[in-house]
Design a protein around this motif. Structure first.
Motif, mmCIF file in Angstrom:
data_model
loop_
_atom_site.group_PDB
_atom_site.id
_atom_site.type_symbol
_atom_site.label_atom_id
_atom_site.label_comp_id
_atom_site.label_asym_id
_atom_site.label_seq_id
_atom_site.Cartn_x
_atom_site.Cartn_y
_atom_site.Cartn_z
ATOM 1 N N GLY A 120 0.852 -1.184 0.000
ATOM 2 C CA GLY A 120 0.000 0.000 0.000
ATOM 3 C C GLY A 120 0.887 1.234 0.000
ATOM 4 N N PHE A 121 1.122 1.784 -1.181
ATOM 5 C CA PHE A 121 2.013 2.939 -1.327
ATOM 6 C C PHE A 121 1.191 4.222 -1.203
ATOM 7 C CE2 PHE A 121 4.138 -0.459 -3.789
ATOM 8 C CZ PHE A 121 5.351 -0.492 -3.116
ATOM 9 N N ASN A 122 1.310 4.893 -0.048
ATOM 10 C CA ASN A 122 0.510 6.100 0.214
ATOM 11 C C ASN A 122 -0.952 5.845 -0.140
ATOM 12 O OD1 ASN A 122 2.500 7.646 1.292
ATOM 13 N ND2 ASN A 122 2.776 8.988 -0.468
ATOM 14 N N ALA A 123 -1.487 4.760 0.377
ATOM 15 C CA ALA A 123 -2.839 4.337 0.019
ATOM 16 C C ALA A 123 -3.737 4.167 1.237
ATOM 17 C CB ALA A 123 -2.780 3.021 -0.761
ATOM 18 N N MET A 150 3.110 2.278 3.330
ATOM 19 C CA MET A 150 4.002 3.415 3.123
ATOM 20 C C MET A 150 3.267 4.724 3.347
ATOM 21 S SD MET A 150 6.345 4.405 -0.202
ATOM 22 C CE MET A 150 5.199 5.448 -1.097
ATOM 23 N N THR A 151 3.942 5.640 4.025
ATOM 24 C CA THR A 151 3.406 6.978 4.246
ATOM 25 C C THR A 151 4.568 7.974 4.149
ATOM 26 O OG1 THR A 151 2.022 8.308 5.747
ATOM 27 C CG2 THR A 151 3.699 6.912 6.766
ATOM 28 N N TRP A 152 4.295 9.242 4.456
ATOM 29 C CA TRP A 152 5.360 10.250 4.451
ATOM 30 C C TRP A 152 6.350 10.008 5.581
ATOM 31 C CZ3 TRP A 152 5.823 12.851 0.242
ATOM 32 C CH2 TRP A 152 4.716 13.306 -0.480
ATOM 33 N N GLY A 153 7.591 10.431 5.369
ATOM 34 C CA GLY A 153 8.569 10.445 6.431
ATOM 35 C C GLY A 153 8.327 11.610 7.386
ATOM 36 N N ALA A 154 9.188 11.728 8.380
ATOM 37 C CA ALA A 154 9.047 12.795 9.374
ATOM 38 C C ALA A 154 9.116 14.159 8.686
ATOM 39 C CB ALA A 154 10.141 12.673 10.420
ATOM 40 N N PRO A 155 8.134 15.030 8.920
ATOM 41 C CA PRO A 155 8.080 16.297 8.176
ATOM 42 C C PRO A 155 9.273 17.203 8.422
ATOM 43 C CG PRO A 155 6.475 16.276 9.967
ATOM 44 C CD PRO A 155 7.003 14.876 9.839
ATOM 45 N N GLU A 156 9.846 17.135 9.627
ATOM 46 C CA GLU A 156 10.953 18.039 9.942
ATOM 47 C C GLU A 156 12.247 17.652 9.243
ATOM 48 O OE1 GLU A 156 10.781 14.881 13.204
ATOM 49 O OE2 GLU A 156 9.329 16.119 12.069
ATOM 50 N N LEU A 268 6.348 0.590 6.795
ATOM 51 C CA LEU A 268 6.237 -0.463 7.800
ATOM 52 C C LEU A 268 6.072 -1.796 7.090
ATOM 53 C CD1 LEU A 268 5.754 -1.562 10.700
ATOM 54 C CD2 LEU A 268 3.318 -1.082 10.329
ATOM 55 N N MET A 269 6.906 -2.762 7.454
ATOM 56 C CA MET A 269 6.749 -4.135 6.984
ATOM 57 C C MET A 269 6.110 -4.949 8.093
ATOM 58 S SD MET A 269 9.574 -6.848 5.441
ATOM 59 C CE MET A 269 10.587 -6.932 6.927
ATOM 60 N N THR A 270 5.030 -5.643 7.767
ATOM 61 C CA THR A 270 4.330 -6.466 8.750
ATOM 62 C C THR A 270 4.212 -7.893 8.230
ATOM 63 O OG1 THR A 270 2.053 -6.238 7.916
ATOM 64 C CG2 THR A 270 2.903 -4.445 9.264
ATOM 65 N N GLU A 271 3.864 -8.790 9.139
ATOM 66 C CA GLU A 271 3.685 -10.199 8.771
ATOM 67 C C GLU A 271 2.309 -10.676 9.221
ATOM 68 O OE1 GLU A 271 6.507 -14.079 8.789
ATOM 69 O OE2 GLU A 271 6.206 -13.158 10.761
#
Length: 274
Positions: A120-123, A150-156, A268-271
């Motif tokens: 899920g890429f930014n989904a 997948m999401t955005w990294g830390a904004p700072e 994040l990788m999950t199982e």
């Protein structure tokens, strides 16, 4: 695996229709310009997933299909689902033999345990109910399989934050308690979301990317192709969107007239446990 009909009358489907409309407004610009800016993240996830010959992979929120194309080149058996018919039209041209469904993440039209990997890429953060969407990803993944979020990294830490922030004044007021674009970027949030869906978090990793554009007009088209940007243009007009992007892009202009902006994605990788 098989594809079944999604119930279009559910609240989830209605949210998918709304997201599908705005993300489909600039489908060509997304596919031709902006999608490739995310390519390093796609490759990093496929490497972590060990995608290759025989891997059954579902890209949830597949958009125009670039990530699926990369997986197919590695030998994976790919499927996709997206809420935007316009983006799926591009994906079908890229992958004419792949099963591609028009539907919603909260109601995946695939049988249980159909996939080895779900991406899920930014989904997932765009779903009306992200937990439900991840529960569906969980259901569709075999025991021992992997689900990536997948999401955005830390904004700072990233330059692209300025481009994301430029849209805020142009958007309608957010509903009460609505999550911002960086809600899942905070430490522990991705893991908490995955755990709420019954997934076992394994690893969080960041992928640095470099967004490059040869000139201002191309940058404006690329950045303006996201669903969020399309909504901003509907709310305040294309001229206002282009002006906001021009101001935000100015610090990143190169001597040759092009633009280079650093962006980070957090994954994040999950199982799925047996």
């Amino acid at each position: 695996m098989s594809v079944t009909e999604t119930n279009a009358k559910t609240p989830a489907a209605r949210s998918g229709e709304a997201n599908g409309r705005i993300w489909g407004l600039r489908a060509t610009d997304w596919a031709n310009i902006q999608e490739a800016q995310c390519a390093p993240a796609y490759h990093a996830v496929l490497d972590k997933a060990r995608a290759g010959s025989g891997t059954r992979l579902l890209d949830a929120g597949c958009g125009a299909g670039m990530a699926m194309s990369f997986a197919a080149e590695l030998g994976a058996d790919v499927s996709g689902i997206d809420a935007s018919e316009a983006l799926l039209d591009v994906a079908r041209k890229r992958l004419p033999d792949a099963p591609l469904a028009h539907g919603d993440l909260e109601a995946l039209p695939f049988e249980d345990h159909s996939f080895d990997v779900v991406t899920g890429f930014n989904a997932f953060q765009f779903a009306a109910d992200p937990t439900r969407a991840l529960q569906e990803a969980h259901r569709a993944t075999r025991p021992g399989g992997k689900v990536f979020v997948m999401t955005w990294g830390a904004p700072e830490t990233m330059e692209a934050t300025a481009l994301i922030a430029a849209l805020k004044p142009l958007l309608p007021p957010a509903p009460p308690h609505a999550n911002g674009p960086f809600a899942l970027s905070e430490p522990g949030r991705l893991e908490d979301l995955a755990a709420s869906a019954g997934l076992t978090p394994l690893e969080v990793f960041d992928v640095d990317t470099l967004w490059t554009y040869p000139d201002l007009a191309t940058a404006q088209k690329g950045l303006g192709s996201s669903g969020v940007a399309a909504k901003a243009a509907e709310n305040n007009g294309q001229d206002a969107l282009d002006a906001a992007h021009a101001v935000a892009l100015a610090p990143f202009r190169q001597k040759d007239g092009g633009y280079r902006i650093g962006a980070t994605f957090r994954v994040l990788m999950t199982e799925v446990k047996a």
